[in-house]
Design a protein around this motif. Structure first.
Motif, PDB file in Angstrom:
ATOM      1  N   LEU A  87       2.280   6.832  -2.284  1.00  0.00           N
ATOM      2  CA  LEU A  87       1.332   6.878  -1.800  1.00  0.00           C
ATOM      3  C   LEU A  87       0.638   5.843  -2.527  1.00  0.00           C
ATOM      4  O   LEU A  87       0.311   4.685  -3.025  1.00  0.00           O
ATOM      5  N   GLY A  88       1.067   5.404  -4.654  1.00  0.00           N
ATOM      6  CA  GLY A  88       0.668   4.674  -5.206  1.00  0.00           C
ATOM      7  C   GLY A  88       1.037   3.201  -4.715  1.00  0.00           C
ATOM      8  O   GLY A  88      -0.175   2.650  -5.528  1.00  0.00           O
ATOM      9  N   TRP A  89       1.646   3.139  -4.400  1.00  0.00           N
ATOM     10  CA  TRP A  89       2.658   1.775  -3.517  1.00  0.00           C
ATOM     11  C   TRP A  89       1.746   1.056  -2.383  1.00  0.00           C
ATOM     12  O   TRP A  89       1.252   0.104  -1.980  1.00  0.00           O
ATOM     13  N   LEU A  90       1.234   1.954  -1.524  1.00  0.00           N
ATOM     14  CA  LEU A  90      -0.073   1.766  -0.577  1.00  0.00           C
ATOM     15  C   LEU A  90      -0.985   1.550  -0.996  1.00  0.00           C
ATOM     16  O   LEU A  90      -2.042   1.414  -0.593  1.00  0.00           O
ATOM     17  N   VAL A  91      -1.397   1.983  -1.646  1.00  0.00           N
ATOM     18  CA  VAL A  91      -2.524   1.906  -2.938  1.00  0.00           C
ATOM     19  C   VAL A  91      -3.140   0.520  -3.154  1.00  0.00           C
ATOM     20  O   VAL A  91      -4.120  -0.300  -3.120  1.00  0.00           O
ATOM     21  N   ILE A  92      -1.595  -0.209  -3.908  1.00  0.00           N
ATOM     22  CA  ILE A  92      -1.283  -1.188  -4.081  1.00  0.00           C
ATOM     23  C   ILE A  92      -1.229  -2.349  -2.657  1.00  0.00           C
ATOM     24  O   ILE A  92      -1.697  -3.832  -3.095  1.00  0.00           O
ATOM     25  N   LEU A  93      -0.753  -2.168  -2.020  1.00  0.00           N
ATOM     26  CA  LEU A  93      -0.579  -2.961  -1.141  1.00  0.00           C
ATOM     27  C   LEU A  93      -2.126  -3.128  -0.517  1.00  0.00           C
ATOM     28  O   LEU A  93      -2.301  -4.100   0.051  1.00  0.00           O
ATOM     29  N   ALA A  94      -2.762  -1.964  -0.266  1.00  0.00           N
ATOM     30  CA  ALA A  94      -4.456  -2.459   0.252  1.00  0.00           C
ATOM     31  C   ALA A  94      -5.057  -3.058  -0.478  1.00  0.00           C
ATOM     32  O   ALA A  94      -5.915  -3.079   0.201  1.00  0.00           O
ATOM     33  N   THR A  95      -4.993  -3.253  -1.266  1.00  0.00           N
ATOM     34  CA  THR A  95      -5.581  -3.623  -2.559  1.00  0.00           C
ATOM     35  C   THR A  95      -5.826  -5.139  -2.642  1.00  0.00           C
ATOM     36  O   THR A  95      -6.440  -5.906  -2.571  1.00  0.00           O
ATOM     37  N   LEU A  96      -4.684  -5.749  -2.001  1.00  0.00           N
ATOM     38  CA  LEU A  96      -4.296  -6.584  -2.014  1.00  0.00           C
ATOM     39  C   LEU A  96      -5.113  -8.523  -1.480  1.00  0.00           C
ATOM     40  O   LEU A  96      -5.088  -9.136  -1.497  1.00  0.00           O
ATOM     41  N   PRO A  97      -5.476  -7.260   0.347  1.00  0.00           N
ATOM     42  CA  PRO A  97      -6.508  -8.505   1.361  1.00  0.00           C
ATOM     43  C   PRO A  97      -7.673  -8.528  -0.013  1.00  0.00           C
ATOM     44  O   PRO A  97      -8.230  -9.647   0.224  1.00  0.00           O
ATOM     45  N   ALA A  98      -8.376  -7.648  -0.297  1.00  0.00           N
ATOM     46  CA  ALA A  98      -9.186  -7.372  -1.019  1.00  0.00           C
ATOM     47  C   ALA A  98      -9.489  -8.271  -2.461  1.00  0.00           C
ATOM     48  O   ALA A  98     -10.385  -9.451  -2.531  1.00  0.00           O
ATOM     49  N   LEU A  99      -8.202  -8.291  -3.283  1.00  0.00           N
ATOM     50  CA  LEU A  99      -8.211  -9.774  -3.798  1.00  0.00           C
ATOM     51  C   LEU A  99      -7.757 -10.597  -3.431  1.00  0.00           C
ATOM     52  O   LEU A  99      -8.197 -11.175  -4.223  1.00  0.00           O
ATOM     53  N   ALA A 100      -6.948 -10.875  -2.342  1.00  0.00           N
ATOM     54  CA  ALA A 100      -7.281 -12.197  -2.232  1.00  0.00           C
ATOM     55  C   ALA A 100      -8.475 -13.097  -1.209  1.00  0.00           C
ATOM     56  O   ALA A 100      -8.916 -14.495  -1.923  1.00  0.00           O
ATOM     57  N   PHE A 101      -8.945 -11.753  -0.377  1.00  0.00           N
ATOM     58  CA  PHE A 101     -10.393 -12.727  -0.043  1.00  0.00           C
ATOM     59  C   PHE A 101     -11.201 -13.143  -0.958  1.00  0.00           C
ATOM     60  O   PHE A 101     -12.001 -13.729  -1.044  1.00  0.00           O
ATOM     61  N   GLY A 102     -11.156 -11.836  -2.224  1.00  0.00           N
ATOM     62  CA  GLY A 102     -12.183 -12.317  -3.246  1.00  0.00           C
ATOM     63  C   GLY A 102     -11.884 -13.653  -3.704  1.00  0.00           C
ATOM     64  O   GLY A 102     -12.556 -14.175  -3.927  1.00  0.00           O
ATOM     65  N   GLY A 103     -10.383 -13.816  -3.928  1.00  0.00           N
ATOM     66  CA  GLY A 103     -10.136 -15.246  -4.745  1.00  0.00           C
ATOM     67  C   GLY A 103     -10.484 -15.865  -3.977  1.00  0.00           C
ATOM     68  O   GLY A 103     -10.913 -17.474  -4.308  1.00  0.00           O
ATOM     69  N   LEU A 104     -10.510 -16.404  -2.887  1.00  0.00           N
ATOM     70  CA  LEU A 104     -10.722 -17.563  -1.857  1.00  0.00           C
ATOM     71  C   LEU A 104     -12.097 -17.988  -1.450  1.00  0.00           C
ATOM     72  O   LEU A 104     -12.809 -19.238  -0.974  1.00  0.00           O
ATOM     73  N   ARG A 142      -3.962  13.060   7.586  1.00  0.00           N
ATOM     74  CA  ARG A 142      -4.024  13.548   5.943  1.00  0.00           C
ATOM     75  C   ARG A 142      -3.267  12.338   6.028  1.00  0.00           C
ATOM     76  O   ARG A 142      -2.011  11.478   6.647  1.00  0.00           O
ATOM     77  N   ASN A 143      -3.482  12.354   4.707  1.00  0.00           N
ATOM     78  CA  ASN A 143      -2.980  11.104   3.718  1.00  0.00           C
ATOM     79  C   ASN A 143      -1.703  10.990   3.677  1.00  0.00           C
ATOM     80  O   ASN A 143       0.050  10.047   3.544  1.00  0.00           O
ATOM     81  N   GLU A 144      -0.589  11.985   4.118  1.00  0.00           N
ATOM     82  CA  GLU A 144       0.618  12.452   4.152  1.00  0.00           C
ATOM     83  C   GLU A 144       1.803  11.465   5.210  1.00  0.00           C
ATOM     84  O   GLU A 144       2.731  10.986   4.864  1.00  0.00           O
ATOM     85  N   SER A 145       0.931  11.200   6.200  1.00  0.00           N
ATOM     86  CA  SER A 145       0.403  10.309   7.169  1.00  0.00           C
ATOM     87  C   SER A 145       1.076   8.568   7.031  1.00  0.00           C
ATOM     88  O   SER A 145       0.884   8.313   7.577  1.00  0.00           O
ATOM     89  N   LEU A 146       0.045   8.364   5.701  1.00  0.00           N
ATOM     90  CA  LEU A 146      -0.172   7.051   5.838  1.00  0.00           C
ATOM     91  C   LEU A 146       0.732   5.961   5.653  1.00  0.00           C
ATOM     92  O   LEU A 146       1.653   6.501   5.177  1.00  0.00           O
ATOM     93  N   GLY A 147       0.916   4.905   6.608  1.00  0.00           N
ATOM     94  CA  GLY A 147       1.937   4.144   6.128  1.00  0.00           C
ATOM     95  C   GLY A 147       1.588   2.836   5.828  1.00  0.00           C
ATOM     96  O   GLY A 147      -0.125   2.602   6.336  1.00  0.00           O
ATOM     97  N   VAL A 148       2.248   1.793   6.240  1.00  0.00           N
ATOM     98  CA  VAL A 148       2.152   0.580   6.144  1.00  0.00           C
ATOM     99  C   VAL A 148       1.212  -0.107   6.606  1.00  0.00           C
ATOM    100  O   VAL A 148       0.441  -0.445   6.100  1.00  0.00           O
ATOM    101  N   ARG A 149       1.673   0.410   7.681  1.00  0.00           N
ATOM    102  CA  ARG A 149       0.273  -0.976   8.828  1.00  0.00           C
ATOM    103  C   ARG A 149      -0.793  -0.013   8.620  1.00  0.00           C
ATOM    104  O   ARG A 149      -2.214  -0.742   8.515  1.00  0.00           O
ATOM    105  N   ASP A 150      -1.428   1.152   8.211  1.00  0.00           N
ATOM    106  CA  ASP A 150      -2.642   2.071   7.988  1.00  0.00           C
ATOM    107  C   ASP A 150      -3.330   0.963   6.467  1.00  0.00           C
ATOM    108  O   ASP A 150      -4.747   1.167   6.230  1.00  0.00           O
TER     109      ASP A 150
END
Length: 269
Positions: A87-104, A142-150
């Motif tokens: 879950l921790g790494w999925l939080v980091i992964l889900a944050t990357l688009p916002a950081l990229a979009f914000g920078g651009l 539930r969040n236990e089923s959260l995957g990379v695509r999600d």
């Protein structure tokens, strides 16, 4: 500081704390006082203070989950896999688009996205979308089923929140509901996602503040941080407590009323 300055500080800090985690857009509510009432900008230091306040609130509320996620994420690097680490790494992964979009696109949004018309449009459009997702979403996952695509889908949705009026929590909860997650799972993942985003935004504002070399009224910053933190903590607690009982419709109705009121202001002015 004058009495009216203190009033502005108190109200803006409460607005930040109460709207940061509700699906109604904190950025829109912070822009509107200056747009509609002519309130002066409280400055970068105040922005940093209220961001720190909301960050403290969300980390404190989720302190157990955050602690487990941080430890497990580091352990995962050494090969020890766990649900908290995933879950921790999925939080980091889900944050990357916002950081990229914000920078651009942050400069573009800053110039063209802060008008009343834009805020009214995003408030209405994403409010309707939130209501549709809440009504039509199956709410079985539930969040236990959260995957990379999600995580990437929710992260891409979060990137849209750079546009004032969208609401970071609103768009991420909407995306989660559309993916089939229940309300509690959608809200909790949205709040966890806010932590790295608030850290990134606060860090950028802190760098701007240091480069500006402007004088800081620390009593104003301290008051703003405390009020934002307390109000945000209360907001998170009550939102999660009442969420399954009231759903998203009250927030949808609020957004519709606000959006149409803003359209009326824009057409009259």
């Amino acid at each position: 500081m004058t009495f009216s300055d203190w009033i502005h500080v108190v109200l803006l800090a409460l607005i930040q704390g109460l709207t940061e985690f509700l699906p109604i857009s904190s950025s829109a509510h912070l822009i509107l006082p200056s747009q509609l009432l002519g309130w002066p900008d409280q400055g970068l230091a105040f922005d940093v203070g209220v961001h720190v306040g909301t960050l403290v609130a969300v980390i404190y509320y989720f302190r157990a989950e955050v602690g487990r996620m941080c430890q497990a994420s580091l352990a995962a690097i050494g090969g020890r896999q766990s649900e908290d680490g995933r879950l921790g790494w999925l939080v980091i992964l889900a944050t990357l688009p916002a950081l990229a979009f914000g920078g651009l696109c942050s400069t573009l949004v800053e110039h063209y996205g802060r008008s009343i018309l834009v805020i009214a449009a995003t408030t209405l459009i994403f409010g309707v979308l939130l209501g549709w997702a809440d009504i039509k979403g199956p709410r079985v996952r539930r969040n236990e089923s959260l995957g990379v695509r999600d995580a990437l889908t929710i992260g891409l949705a979060q990137a849209l929140a750079l546009i004032p009026g969208t609401s970071r929590s609103g768009i991420t909860i909407t995306a989660s509901l559309m993916l089939g997650f229940d309300r509690q799972s959608a809200a909790r993942f949205s709040f966890l996602l806010s932590i790295p985003v608030i850290i990134a935004a606060g860090s950028l504002k802190t760098l701007e503040l240091l480069r500006s070399g402007s004088e800081t009224q620390w009593e104003m910053v301290g008051m703003g941080a405390i009020l934002a933190s307390v109000s945000a903590l209360a907001c998170i607690y009550l939102f999660l407590k009442w969420l399954d009982r009231v759903g998203m419709i009250p927030f949808v109705l609020y957004r519709l009323i606000l959006g149409f009121a803003l359209l009326g202001v824009w057409f009259v002015s």
